[in-house]
Design an enzyme around this catalytic site. Sequence first.
Site, PDB file in Angstrom:
ATOM      1  N   GLU A  71      -5.954   3.340  18.284  1.00 36.60           N
ATOM      2  CA  GLU A  71      -5.944   1.879  18.479  1.00 36.60           C
ATOM      3  C   GLU A  71      -6.859   1.152  17.489  1.00 36.60           C
ATOM      4  O   GLU A  71      -6.970  -0.070  17.497  1.00 36.60           O
ATOM      5  CB  GLU A  71      -6.372   1.527  19.909  1.00 36.60           C
ATOM      6  CG  GLU A  71      -5.243   1.472  20.900  1.00 36.60           C
ATOM      7  CD  GLU A  71      -4.040   0.692  20.387  1.00 36.60           C
ATOM      8  OE1 GLU A  71      -4.191  -0.492  20.043  1.00 36.60           O
ATOM      9  OE2 GLU A  71      -2.945   1.283  20.320  1.00 36.60           O
ATOM     10  N   ASP A 100       2.401  -3.209 -17.402  1.00 41.35           N
ATOM     11  CA  ASP A 100       2.991  -3.056 -16.072  1.00 41.35           C
ATOM     12  C   ASP A 100       3.202  -4.400 -15.373  1.00 41.35           C
ATOM     13  O   ASP A 100       2.586  -5.400 -15.730  1.00 41.35           O
ATOM     14  CB  ASP A 100       2.062  -2.216 -15.183  1.00 41.35           C
ATOM     15  CG  ASP A 100       2.256  -0.734 -15.407  1.00 41.35           C
ATOM     16  OD1 ASP A 100       3.320  -0.344 -15.902  1.00 41.35           O
ATOM     17  OD2 ASP A 100       1.322   0.019 -15.078  1.00 41.35           O
ATOM     18  N   PRO A 139      -4.936  -3.570   9.364  1.00 38.73           N
ATOM     19  CA  PRO A 139      -3.827  -4.521   9.225  1.00 38.73           C
ATOM     20  C   PRO A 139      -4.301  -5.967   9.314  1.00 38.73           C
ATOM     21  O   PRO A 139      -3.555  -6.894   9.010  1.00 38.73           O
ATOM     22  CB  PRO A 139      -2.897  -4.155  10.390  1.00 38.73           C
ATOM     23  CG  PRO A 139      -3.730  -3.404  11.353  1.00 38.73           C
ATOM     24  CD  PRO A 139      -4.827  -2.753  10.578  1.00 38.73           C
ATOM     25  N   ARG A 168      -5.945   3.745 -11.705  1.00 44.66           N
ATOM     26  CA  ARG A 168      -5.132   3.382 -12.873  1.00 44.66           C
ATOM     27  C   ARG A 168      -5.822   2.351 -13.755  1.00 44.66           C
ATOM     28  O   ARG A 168      -5.501   2.193 -14.918  1.00 44.66           O
ATOM     29  CB  ARG A 168      -3.774   2.808 -12.426  1.00 44.66           C
ATOM     30  CG  ARG A 168      -2.885   3.801 -11.761  1.00 44.66           C
ATOM     31  CD  ARG A 168      -1.549   3.179 -11.407  1.00 44.66           C
ATOM     32  NE  ARG A 168      -0.596   3.270 -12.497  1.00 44.66           N
ATOM     33  CZ  ARG A 168      -0.203   2.274 -13.247  1.00 44.66           C
ATOM     34  NH1 ARG A 168      -0.670   1.067 -13.055  1.00 44.66           N
ATOM     35  NH2 ARG A 168       0.665   2.454 -14.211  1.00 44.66           N
TER      36      ARG A 168
HETATM   37  C1  LIG Z   1      -2.502   1.851  14.780  1.00 44.03           C
HETATM   38  S1  LIG Z   1      -3.617   1.141  13.644  1.00 44.03           S
HETATM   39  C2  LIG Z   1      -4.596   0.093  14.687  1.00 44.03           C
HETATM   40  C3  LIG Z   1      -4.078  -1.307  14.734  1.00 44.03           C
HETATM   41  C4  LIG Z   1      -4.929  -2.221  15.592  1.00 44.03           C
HETATM   42  N1  LIG Z   1      -4.806  -1.879  16.981  1.00 44.03           N
HETATM   43  C5  LIG Z   1      -4.452  -3.645  15.395  1.00 44.03           C
HETATM   44  O1  LIG Z   1      -3.472  -4.034  16.021  1.00 44.03           O
HETATM   45  O2  LIG Z   1      -5.010  -4.372  14.519  1.00 44.03           O
HETATM   46  C6  LIG Z   1      -4.709   2.444  13.265  1.00 44.03           C
HETATM   47  C7  LIG Z   1      -5.383   2.332  11.912  1.00 44.03           C
HETATM   48  O3  LIG Z   1      -4.418   2.394  10.889  1.00 44.03           O
HETATM   49  C8  LIG Z   1      -4.869   1.666   9.760  1.00 44.03           C
HETATM   50  N2  LIG Z   1      -3.832   0.677   9.441  1.00 44.03           N
HETATM   51  C9  LIG Z   1      -2.726   0.397  10.154  1.00 44.03           C
HETATM   52  N3  LIG Z   1      -1.974  -0.518   9.564  1.00 44.03           N
HETATM   53  C10 LIG Z   1      -2.591  -0.838   8.417  1.00 44.03           C
HETATM   54  C11 LIG Z   1      -2.301  -1.759   7.366  1.00 44.03           C
HETATM   55  N4  LIG Z   1      -1.231  -2.516   7.374  1.00 44.03           N
HETATM   56  N5  LIG Z   1      -3.183  -1.830   6.335  1.00 44.03           N
HETATM   57  C12 LIG Z   1      -4.294  -1.080   6.314  1.00 44.03           C
HETATM   58  N6  LIG Z   1      -4.625  -0.197   7.289  1.00 44.03           N
HETATM   59  C13 LIG Z   1      -3.785  -0.078   8.337  1.00 44.03           C
HETATM   60  C14 LIG Z   1      -6.202   1.038  10.139  1.00 44.03           C
HETATM   61  O4  LIG Z   1      -7.246   1.831   9.590  1.00 44.03           O
HETATM   62  C15 LIG Z   1      -6.178   1.081  11.644  1.00 44.03           C
HETATM   63  O5  LIG Z   1      -7.462   1.134  12.199  1.00 44.03           O
END
Ligand SMILES: C[S@@+](CC[C@H](N)C(=O)[O-])C[C@H]1O[C@@H](n2cnc3c(N)ncnc32)[C@H](O)[C@@H]1O
Length: 232
Positions: free
Chosen positions: A114, A167, A87, A152
């Site tokens: 986490e 698209d 994220p 794609r």
């Molecule tokens: C619960 S999340 C961990 C978030 C992390 N503790 C933080 O706050 O940045 C677990 C995993 O989900 C994936 N993930 C969660 N949200 C995402 C997003 N918006 N985009 C891409 N990957 C995401 C990532 O690989 C991440 O390591």
Amino acid sequence: MIFDVMTLFPEMIENACNFSILKRALENEIITVNTINPRDFTLDKHKKVDDTPYGGGAGMVLMAQPYVDAYNSITRQQNSATIMLSPQGEPLCESVVKELASFNQIIMLCGHYEGFDERIRNIIKPREISLGDFVLTGGELPALCVIDAVSRKIEGTLGKIDSANDDSFADGLLEYPQYTKPREFMGLKVPEVLLNGNHKEIAEFRQNCRLERTKQKRPDLYEKYLNTNKKG
Ligand SMILES: C[S@@+](CC[C@H](N)C(=O)[O-])C[C@H]1O[C@@H](n2cnc3c(N)ncnc32)[C@H](O)[C@@H]1O
């Protein structure tokens, strides 16, 4: 294009790729999707891949050793990119998808719980990609979005490469409205211009619709399009 996906839940990736256009692209060997499970690389006798965070706090953190060893086990092709789904990364958008489609191999690290021990970032130095400003439980869904969107763009995945060129986002605008049979449904008629076979008029109508709906639905994109296409 080879996608190598590092995940604790390989079935999520394998199952989702087994439908429709992605399935056909796999069968036609236009794309290859491999999964690598870091749990197969842990040196822990209980197959642990996560542990509690130093300094305290909720949840479990993914340990560096299984992820770094799993990463090092992947054969690197020429022209390959390594992505961590996170994220905290740059948002996935059309220009990023296009750029990714120019590689021969995309290695993806999916987090869970986490997230990753920071030393995984320090050692592997991946490009971080996000699906948006929200937090998911794992990186598998974003990895699938990368696989789908990038596939794609690869010639042969879609029936006609043209079907991607029209698209939304392809040239900065949203797509025009589409209609199929019947000509009239619940009193709503297909616009007459689409039925007359005049390709010039159809193209003009569609371009006007694209401009109008982009202006309405995504004024940010519309402004950008006008600025990019400003004459003189
Ligand atoms: C619960 S999340 C961990 C978030 C992390 N503790 C933080 O706050 O940045 C677990 C995993 O989900 C994936 N993930 C969660 N949200 C995402 C997003 N918006 N985009 C891409 N990957 C995401 C990532 O690989 C991440 O390591």
